[in-house]
Design an enzyme around this catalytic site. Sequence first.
Site, short mmCIF file in Angstrom:
data_model
loop_
_atom_site.label_atom_id
_atom_site.label_comp_id
_atom_site.label_asym_id
_atom_site.label_seq_id
_atom_site.Cartn_x
_atom_site.Cartn_y
_atom_site.Cartn_z
CE1 TYR A 135 34.32 54.03 26.19
CE2 TYR A 135 33.41 51.89 25.63
CZ TYR A 135 34.48 52.74 25.71
OH TYR A 135 35.73 52.32 25.33
CB ALA A 158 33.62 43.76 25.59
CE LYS A 159 37.00 51.67 21.66
NZ LYS A 159 36.95 52.61 22.79
CB ALA A 160 30.65 46.35 25.00
#
Length: 289
Positions: free
Chosen positions: A163, A157-159
């Site tokens: 990050y 996921a680009k969650a």
Amino acid sequence: MTGGYDDRDGHIWMDGKMVEWRDANVHILTHALHYASSVFEGERAYNGKIFKSREHSERLKRSAEMIDFEIPYTIDEIEAAKAEVLAASGLQDAYVRAVAWRGAGPDMGVASARNPVRLAIAAWEWGAYYGDAKMQGAKLDISKWKRPSPETIPSHAKAAGLYMICTMSKHAAEAKGCSDAMMYDYRGYVAEATGANMFFVKDGEVHTPLADCFLNGITRQTVIGMLKDKGITVHERHIMPEELEGFEQCWLTGTAAEVTPVGQIGDWHFEVGALTREIATDYEKLVRS
Ligand SMILES: Cc1ncc(COP(=O)(O)O)c(C=O)c1O
């Protein structure tokens, strides 16, 4: 002069409406701010058109599903909203950020199923992500943080939650005069940089880490296609750190990074070679075609 990102002229699309840039705010008890219940996209428009726009909107929806919420807009609605934002910005070349999150609502514990899911889209001007490294080759630190297992977190996921270690890695890298950091994965294989995928060249063939526990970037997939179209063999596989010694060239790919040559990772050095330059130039042409 441009102020902070919260202090600019213009408009941001928020939950179906265009709002004044400075009024695009959320309440302090927003669930996402406390528990990272947020997903986002980084996209670039070239000559007034977002490159691979639909793929980004689809990934945004998928990322939300992976972290257990549904964005209350269809892909077509997200596409229309992005087009509206881009047109309102008056920019031809722009970075476009869509972000979806669990907002403030009846729940403020870890569970938040009753809180509304919100969506916002902003666009701004953003030049080369690594500045002049794009020409000379970026210098990368090696992060002490590892990309986590898909059994630990939804690693595809680009969650936002993924990050946290990227920000810490990049801060440590910048403190050492590097542009970014390379991260290993939880097994010790070479994985990616903090916001970009990695490619290596050896004997005319290309090697890139298998995206089995990190984002399989849209740029990564595009570049693999470009290489294959040129008849260049691409190996998507697990790469051990000691193999870096034998690689001749290295580059990063990402929407923000585009194709950025790498000159150094830790004590390993790479030449900014012909294939790296060719792919960087071809990518620039493709995004504007
Ligand atoms: C951690 C990470 N890996 C890889 C990428 C590259 O993905 P893409 O090419 O889809 O922008 C990004 C950028 O979005 C990223 O943040």
